[in-house]
Design a protein around this motif. Structure first.
Motif, short mmCIF file in Angstrom:
data_model
loop_
_atom_site.label_atom_id
_atom_site.label_comp_id
_atom_site.label_asym_id
_atom_site.label_seq_id
_atom_site.Cartn_x
_atom_site.Cartn_y
_atom_site.Cartn_z
N ILE A 1 15.77 8.11 -1.55
CA ILE A 1 16.31 7.90 -2.85
C ILE A 1 16.48 9.41 -3.40
O ILE A 1 17.51 9.82 -3.73
N THR A 2 15.49 10.18 -3.45
CA THR A 2 15.35 11.39 -3.97
C THR A 2 15.88 12.52 -2.93
O THR A 2 15.88 12.19 -1.69
N GLU A 3 16.38 13.65 -3.31
CA GLU A 3 16.91 14.57 -2.48
C GLU A 3 15.75 14.98 -1.67
O GLU A 3 15.97 15.14 -0.27
N GLU A 4 14.56 15.02 -2.01
CA GLU A 4 13.26 15.40 -1.18
C GLU A 4 13.01 14.61 -0.06
O GLU A 4 12.81 14.89 0.93
N GLN A 5 13.37 13.25 -0.38
CA GLN A 5 13.15 12.10 0.57
C GLN A 5 14.11 12.17 1.67
O GLN A 5 13.62 12.06 2.81
N LYS A 6 15.45 12.35 1.13
CA LYS A 6 16.50 12.60 2.07
C LYS A 6 16.28 13.93 3.07
O LYS A 6 16.77 13.85 4.31
N GLN A 7 15.46 14.84 2.49
CA GLN A 7 15.27 15.97 3.27
C GLN A 7 14.22 15.91 4.55
O GLN A 7 14.19 16.49 5.42
N HIS A 8 13.51 14.63 4.32
CA HIS A 8 12.46 14.13 5.41
C HIS A 8 13.02 13.30 6.45
O HIS A 8 12.26 12.98 7.31
N GLU A 9 14.32 12.93 6.40
CA GLU A 9 14.92 11.98 7.28
C GLU A 9 14.79 12.30 8.73
O GLU A 9 14.60 11.61 9.58
N LYS B 1 0.35 12.39 9.49
CA LYS B 1 0.07 13.87 9.99
C LYS B 1 1.30 14.54 10.50
O LYS B 1 1.49 15.64 9.96
N ASN B 2 1.94 13.89 11.18
CA ASN B 2 3.09 14.57 11.86
C ASN B 2 4.36 14.72 10.89
O ASN B 2 5.48 15.56 10.65
N LEU B 3 4.59 13.74 9.99
CA LEU B 3 5.61 13.58 9.15
C LEU B 3 5.58 14.72 7.76
O LEU B 3 6.49 15.49 7.37
N PHE B 4 4.12 14.82 7.53
CA PHE B 4 4.00 15.82 6.27
C PHE B 4 3.22 16.75 6.43
O PHE B 4 3.04 17.63 5.86
N ASN B 5 3.01 17.00 7.82
CA ASN B 5 2.22 18.23 8.24
C ASN B 5 0.96 18.42 7.54
O ASN B 5 0.59 19.49 7.10
N LEU C 1 0.88 -1.11 -0.03
CA LEU C 1 0.14 -0.08 0.14
C LEU C 1 0.84 1.43 -0.04
O LEU C 1 1.87 1.48 0.68
N ILE C 2 0.52 1.99 -1.00
CA ILE C 2 1.33 3.21 -0.87
C ILE C 2 0.22 4.65 -0.64
O ILE C 2 -0.65 4.58 -1.08
N ILE C 3 0.66 5.60 0.14
CA ILE C 3 -0.18 6.53 0.54
C ILE C 3 0.60 7.74 0.01
O ILE C 3 1.85 8.19 0.65
N LYS C 4 -0.04 8.54 -1.01
CA LYS C 4 0.38 9.74 -1.49
C LYS C 4 -0.22 10.99 -0.97
O LYS C 4 -1.56 11.00 -0.78
N ILE C 5 0.67 11.89 -0.76
CA ILE C 5 0.03 13.33 -0.31
C ILE C 5 -0.35 14.07 -1.56
O ILE C 5 0.67 14.39 -2.52
N GLN C 6 -1.59 14.17 -2.30
CA GLN C 6 -2.08 14.65 -3.28
C GLN C 6 -1.47 16.23 -3.40
O GLN C 6 -1.38 17.04 -2.46
N GLY C 7 -0.88 16.22 -4.60
CA GLY C 7 -0.39 17.60 -5.20
C GLY C 7 1.17 17.71 -4.67
O GLY C 7 1.81 18.98 -4.84
N THR C 8 1.70 16.58 -4.13
CA THR C 8 3.42 16.65 -3.96
C THR C 8 3.87 15.51 -4.01
O THR C 8 3.06 14.37 -4.81
N TYR C 9 5.09 15.39 -4.28
CA TYR C 9 5.84 14.00 -4.37
C TYR C 9 6.08 13.23 -3.09
O TYR C 9 6.47 12.07 -3.27
N ASP C 10 5.52 13.74 -2.12
CA ASP C 10 5.48 12.86 -0.82
C ASP C 10 4.75 11.73 -0.81
O ASP C 10 3.71 11.53 -1.15
N SER D 1 19.73 -3.48 -2.96
CA SER D 1 20.80 -3.94 -3.48
C SER D 1 21.71 -3.03 -4.46
O SER D 1 23.01 -3.48 -4.65
N ASP D 2 21.28 -1.71 -4.63
CA ASP D 2 22.08 -0.87 -5.30
C ASP D 2 22.52 0.04 -4.30
O ASP D 2 23.08 1.33 -4.72
N GLY D 3 22.24 -0.21 -2.99
CA GLY D 3 23.11 0.75 -2.10
C GLY D 3 22.11 1.89 -1.67
O GLY D 3 22.33 2.38 -0.57
N SER D 4 20.86 2.07 -2.10
CA SER D 4 20.04 2.94 -1.67
C SER D 4 19.31 2.47 -0.37
O SER D 4 19.68 1.48 0.25
N ARG D 5 19.05 3.35 0.40
CA ARG D 5 18.71 3.38 1.80
C ARG D 5 17.24 3.47 1.99
O ARG D 5 16.67 4.37 1.46
#
Length: 108
Positions: free
Chosen positions: A37-45, A91-95, A10-19, A65-69
């Motif tokens: 993987i993406t810079e935007e995802q890394k900014q949420h770490e 709610k807390n991660l993506f405000n 299951l993937i839950i996407k925040i509409q209108g964003t890449y989150d 397997s490709d070293g991605s975290r």
């Protein structure tokens, strides 16, 4: 989520964003999986780790397997407990709030 397919998700996407945040599950619980993987995802770490700590959830870092975290969290409990934890986490991660539209993608 109940499925006999070991590759269900299951993937839950925040509409209108890449989150987004993704999950797999079985009869014992759900695993929350957050790719870094993406810079935007890394900014949420940092926020991911802070929310996890606030909700008393243990983060496990895995590498692809490709070293991605990936940051993973096992969430156990009954369906109501798991859904409340996931709701608080998103709610807390993506405000987000009740007016935020979510999109659901899944394969059962």
């Amino acid at each position: 989520m109940q499925s006999t397919n070991e590759y269900s998700f299951l993937i839950i996407k925040i509409q209108g964003t890449y989150d987004f945040i993704q999950f797999t599950g079985d009869t014992k619980g759900v695993q929350l999986n957050f790719p870094l993987i993406t810079e935007e995802q890394k900014q949420h770490e940092a926020a991911f780790n802070n929310v996890s700590k606030k909700l008393n959830l243990k983060v496990i870092e895995n590498k692809g397997s490709d070293g991605s975290r990936f940051l993973d969290i096992d969430i156990n409990g009954n369906a109501n407990e798991i859904s409340n934890t996931i709701k608080s986490f998103i709610k807390n991660l993506f405000n987000v709030d009740q007016s935020t539209s979510l999109e659901f993608e899944y394969d059962l």
